[in-house]
Every structure is written in structure tokens, then in C-alpha cells.
Write a protein that holds these residues in place. Structure first.
Motif, short mmCIF file in Angstrom:
data_model
loop_
_atom_site.label_atom_id
_atom_site.label_comp_id
_atom_site.label_asym_id
_atom_site.label_seq_id
_atom_site.Cartn_x
_atom_site.Cartn_y
_atom_site.Cartn_z
N LEU A 41 0.82 -1.21 0.00
CA LEU A 41 0.00 0.00 0.00
C LEU A 41 0.85 1.26 0.00
N TRP A 42 0.27 2.33 -0.52
CA TRP A 42 0.97 3.60 -0.66
C TRP A 42 1.48 4.17 0.66
N ILE A 43 0.84 3.75 1.76
CA ILE A 43 1.25 4.31 3.05
C ILE A 43 2.40 3.51 3.66
N ASP A 44 2.82 2.46 2.98
CA ASP A 44 3.89 1.61 3.51
C ASP A 44 5.19 1.79 2.75
N LEU A 45 5.45 3.02 2.34
CA LEU A 45 6.68 3.32 1.61
C LEU A 45 7.83 3.55 2.58
N PRO A 46 9.02 3.09 2.24
CA PRO A 46 10.18 3.45 3.07
C PRO A 46 10.46 4.94 2.88
N ILE A 47 10.89 5.60 3.94
CA ILE A 47 11.23 7.00 3.74
C ILE A 47 12.66 7.30 4.16
N ASP A 48 13.48 6.27 4.11
CA ASP A 48 14.84 6.46 4.60
C ASP A 48 15.80 6.92 3.50
N ALA A 49 15.32 7.15 2.32
CA ALA A 49 16.21 7.58 1.24
C ALA A 49 15.42 8.49 0.30
N PRO A 50 16.13 9.28 -0.50
CA PRO A 50 15.42 10.06 -1.53
C PRO A 50 14.69 9.10 -2.47
N VAL B 41 -4.96 9.22 -13.04
CA VAL B 41 -3.52 9.17 -12.74
C VAL B 41 -3.05 10.43 -12.00
N ALA B 42 -3.67 11.57 -12.30
CA ALA B 42 -3.25 12.80 -11.61
C ALA B 42 -3.72 12.79 -10.15
N VAL B 43 -4.86 12.15 -9.89
CA VAL B 43 -5.32 12.01 -8.51
C VAL B 43 -4.39 11.05 -7.76
N ALA B 44 -4.11 9.89 -8.40
CA ALA B 44 -3.25 8.90 -7.73
C ALA B 44 -1.88 9.49 -7.42
N ALA B 45 -1.29 10.20 -8.39
CA ALA B 45 0.02 10.81 -8.16
C ALA B 45 -0.07 11.86 -7.06
N GLY B 46 -1.16 12.63 -7.03
CA GLY B 46 -1.35 13.65 -6.01
C GLY B 46 -1.46 13.05 -4.61
N VAL B 47 -2.20 11.95 -4.50
CA VAL B 47 -2.34 11.28 -3.20
C VAL B 47 -0.97 10.83 -2.71
N MET B 48 -0.20 10.26 -3.63
CA MET B 48 1.13 9.76 -3.28
C MET B 48 2.05 10.90 -2.83
N GLU C 292 11.10 -2.68 -14.17
CA GLU C 292 12.30 -3.38 -13.69
C GLU C 292 13.28 -2.46 -12.99
N LEU C 293 13.24 -1.19 -13.34
CA LEU C 293 14.13 -0.23 -12.67
C LEU C 293 13.69 0.03 -11.23
N CYS C 294 12.43 -0.31 -10.94
CA CYS C 294 11.88 0.05 -9.63
C CYS C 294 12.14 -1.04 -8.59
N GLU C 295 12.55 -0.60 -7.42
CA GLU C 295 12.77 -1.50 -6.28
C GLU C 295 11.46 -2.00 -5.72
N ILE C 296 10.49 -1.11 -5.64
CA ILE C 296 9.24 -1.37 -4.93
C ILE C 296 8.09 -0.80 -5.76
N GLY C 297 6.96 -1.47 -5.70
CA GLY C 297 5.74 -0.91 -6.27
C GLY C 297 4.76 -0.63 -5.16
N VAL C 298 3.98 0.42 -5.31
CA VAL C 298 2.92 0.69 -4.33
C VAL C 298 1.63 1.00 -5.07
N ARG C 299 0.52 0.68 -4.42
CA ARG C 299 -0.79 0.97 -4.99
C ARG C 299 -1.65 1.68 -3.96
N LEU C 300 -2.67 2.35 -4.45
CA LEU C 300 -3.69 2.91 -3.58
C LEU C 300 -4.76 1.84 -3.38
N SER C 301 -5.31 1.74 -2.17
CA SER C 301 -6.39 0.78 -1.94
C SER C 301 -7.62 1.25 -2.72
#
Lengths: 271, 271
Positions: A205-214, A251-258, A232-241
Motif C-alpha cells: 500500500l501507498w502508506i507503507d513506503l520506506p522514507i529512509d532515502a530520496p 492518474v493525476a489524482v493517484a500521483a497527487g495522493v502519493m 524493472e528499474l523500480c525497487e518497490i511498487g505501491v498501490r492505492l487501496s
């Protein structure tokens, strides 16, 4: 200040050129884009964009600050073409005839000079169909303190007038860069930036992102999402519930929420 | 199943009627609206909307489930008008000619039957200029489990085809109600719902909302925000933080951020 009046022939040429700038090919081959209205003019000026030609209707333009800046730019050698209200209305795309427009040089930040360590995060945009969605994302990006936007390949044009308009001035204050997948991979590594895919199929989920790095938030096309090489370049994927029958979000709403969830965490984790 | 073919004259009448439904006056006086495409058809069917007339091109329609549902609706007495691909293309507004459209009855929930205690929250929408923004908000509302949307007065029409399209089916599964400011005030009190204004000038941040009661999130016009009478109904105002030169956000993005922050808190506070 002395101003030689533009001849009818040269005005005609400039108006043709302005019209051509609705086409991407013309924008890219000349390396310029068109801005229109008081807000865009002020933002481009503040952000030190290089003005090529000012299009100006003295009768329509009411804003005194813009009038003053037009005089300053002319004094610095920028070309100014005076238009009648009718000529201005013939080129305007905004609802209101502001009396001010300009041809301005495009500005990209070379990727090598883009620091991954600054700002809320970076956005990486692979492709978006809708100029309105792209512009809205750039508007939110500026409001949340995003450092800049990296466009993969050249499928998106941030200098499309529809993008510029929807960004509400956001494009002028963001670092905009272009990258190939390969140069992007190197940039992520060199800057120690974690690549995060916004992906409706991701388990996390989008709220479970690591925040220890840029972070760099990867955003893909409205329907198809990110291509396999970008994912493939991405370490992690996140989604909105999602609930109900909904299977996707704008997509603009999803990006804004993130982006705003990153802002929330920077507020809640700061002392 | 026997189907008497529609006469040329009645087909012509229906096509005229379909075209008229792009106008609000025609939609409201007949209490119907137009849906188009497989997604809208399926969602309207699932949500038990009442079909008035089905417009159907056998040659264009490929979806077998929709074909089956069309047969069921005809068996229940719903009128079906068969169109040639050319006739269908003449009325379509979507990019692809899906071969399926329908005139469907509008459905509002009477405010007295709308329970304030259900769902993530309620939305209260006073006025929005852009049908795309309204539709996008309804799309996010469905995805976040919003109970329903109360429209103040009649300035917004959720059955505008542009709203229906942008909602990506969201309008079919939401409770939609209309209210005067006075009946809204009574509804809030009777249901013990706290009214929260989304307001860029509010002192409180969006992450500092009370969550001890059912909420109704009030959303105002893109530029002007909420009117004074509506703001007076609100106990609290909240804003999203903004950086840079940004002075506003797209209203559908701001509403989406707010709704997803309520989702986040329901996830993080649940056992």
C-alpha cells in the motif's frame, strides 16, 4: 523609450510562427514554446526563462506589473510585437483576452546536474496520453515541493500549451529533465535514489513506503501503466487501496495522493 | 425471441431524442440520461438502474455478456432500437464505437433516506465548473468507499454525459442526493455528521481532522471555493499545505488527497 513599430509583414510572420507552435515539431525544432496570460508571463519571468518575442496588445493588457516587465524586457533587447485586440484574440487560447503572450525558450536541466538529494522526491514520467493529466501532475508537484520531473524518452512534451496551462505555472519552477532508461538507471544509482513504481497491481500500500532515502516516483500511462523495462528499474511498487467496483483512479489524482502522503510524513516525522 | 424491427421513423425519433440528451434541460424534463459503452452499460445494469431504451448495433457490439444482458432486458420489456454501424457512430461520443448505448432513468436518493453513519464520509458539492473535475471526484469517491454525494441546489448535474464518462462508472454505485442549504443543515444535525470545509484559507492542515464522528466533506467551486452560507454550515475548515509559488491545486486532486487521508487513517486505526 523609443520603439520602432513592427511592420505589417513582420507581424504577419510572427502570427504564423505563433500558430505553428501549437505543433510539437515546430516547438522542438525551434526550442521554444508559447506562453499566454498574466500568470504564465509572471511565472516565466520570475523563473528566469529566456524570452524570445513578446506579443502584446496595449489596449487589452491591464496588469501594471506586466506592463512594467514588458518595458524592462524590451530594454534588455527582447523583441516585442504590438498587436491589435483583434490580432490578439485570433491567437489566444485562454478564455479571457489578457493582451499578453510570449515565445519563450524551452529549458531542460541536464540529468547530470539534477541532484537526487533535494526536494520531496523526483517524479519519473514514462508516458501520459492526456496533456491535462500531465499538467495537473506538474501543478501538484510544484505545490508539494517535488525537486523535478524526469521524462523517459521524448513521448511527453511539458511545453505543450495544454500542459503549461493545466500546470498553472508549475512547469516554470520545476527542474525538467529527459533521460533514456539507461541514463536513468545510472542517475538513480549515482544519486542513491530509490525508484518506486505507482502500480495498481503492486502488493504494497501507498502508506507503507520506506522514507529512509530520496525517492523517485515512477508514473506510467493512464491505462497501460509502466512498461516492463521501467518497472524493472523500480525497487518497490505501491498501490492505492480501492473499494467498490473501482479498478483504477485518475492518474493525476493517484500521483497527487502519493505526493501528499510524502508531505504528510515529512510533517509528522519532523521534530 | 421475436423482435419486431423498429421502423425508420421511430429510429429517427429515438436518434433525435438521444441527441437532445446532451442538453441538461432535455435530461431533466424527461428524468433520464444517456450511457454509452460496455463499462457504463455493465455498471448501470449491476446497480439496477432502470433502462428506458437500449440503442444497439449488432454488428459493432462484440461483448457477449452485454449481448446476453440486452436479451434479458428486452425480455423484461425494455425497448431496443437496432442501429446500423453508421447510425451508431453518428451518436457516439466515445473514441471507440462500442455498439451499445442506452437511455436510463436518473436516480437520486431522497435526503431523508440517506444515512450519515455509513461509508468513509459524505461529499457535499456546491458547484463545480468542470464536468471532468466532478466526474473525477465521483470516480475517487467510489474507489474510497464514500457513502454518497449531496449536491447543494441544482447547479451540478451528475448525469451530464461528460461527468458520467469521467466518473468511470463511479456514479452508478454512489448515493446521489440533492439538498437546499436548509435541508442539508437539518440532515447534518439529525445524522450527527460533522461538516468539514476543504478550504485553501483554513488554518488547520488536512491531516489534523477529527475522526471521532461521521464526516461530510464540503467542496466548492474551482476558483471561488465555497460560498459564505455553505462555509457557515461547516464546523472546521482544512487545507492542504502548499510550497513554492503554488496558490491552488486542482479540485479533484485536493478532494482525492483528502479522501485517501481518511482511508489511511481508517487503515492505521483499525485493529
Amino acid at each position: 523609450m523609443h520603439q520602432s513599430e513592427n511592420s505589417a509583414a513582420s507581424t504577419h510572420d510572427v502570427l504564423l510562427r505563433v500558430r505553428s507552435l501549437s505543433q510539437r515539431r515546430a516547438r522542438d525544432s525551434a526550442g521554444v514554446f508559447l506562453i499566454e496570460g498574466v500568470r504564465q508571463f509572471l511565472r516565466a519571468y520570475e523563473a528566469d526563462f529566456e524570452f524570445d518575442t513578446i506579443l502584446h496588445s496595449r489596449i487589452l493588457l491591464r496588469n501594471e506589473l506586466v506592463q512594467k516587465l514588458v518595458r524592462q524586457l524590451i530594454a534588455r533587447g527582447v523583441r516585442r510585437v504590438s498587436l491589435s485586440p483583434e490580432q490578439f484574440r485570433a491567437i489566444q487560447t485562454a478564455e479571457r483576452a489578457s493582451g499578453i503572450a510570449a515565445i519563450v525558450r524551452q529549458r531542460f536541466t541536464p540529468l547530470a546536474r539534477a541532484s537526487g538529494q533535494r526536494g520531496l522526491c523526483w517524479l519519473v514520467i514514462e508516458h501520459l496520453r492526456s496533456p491535462g493529466n500531465l499538467g495537473t501532475i506538474l501543478r501538484t508537484a510544484e505545490a508539494t515541493g517535488v525537486a523535478g520531473v524526469i521524462f523517459v524518452g521524448d513521448s511527453c512534451d511539458p511545453f505543450d500549451p495544454r500542459v503549461v496551462r493545466a500546470s498553472m505555472g508549475g512547469i516554470f519552477h520545476l527542474n525538467l529533465a529527459r533521460a533514456s532508461p539507461q541514463s536513468l538507471r545510472e542517475w538513480l544509482k549515482r544519486n542513491d535514489v530509490r525508484a518506486i513504481a505507482l502500480d495498481p497491481r503492486a502488493p504494497r500500500l501507498w502508506i507503507d513506503l520506506p522514507i529512509d532515502a530520496p525517492l523517485a516516483l515512477f508514473i506510467g500511462e493512464e491505462r497501460e501503466g509502466l512498461s516492463a523495462p521501467l518497472r524493472e528499474l523500480c525497487e518497490i511498487g505501491v498501490r492505492l487501496s480501492m473499494m467498490g467496483r473501482a479498478d483504477s483512479l485518475n492518474v493525476a489524482v493517484a500521483a497527487g495522493v502519493m505526493m501528499y502522503d510524502l508531505v504528510r510524513r515529512s510533517i509528522q516525522h519532523s521534530p
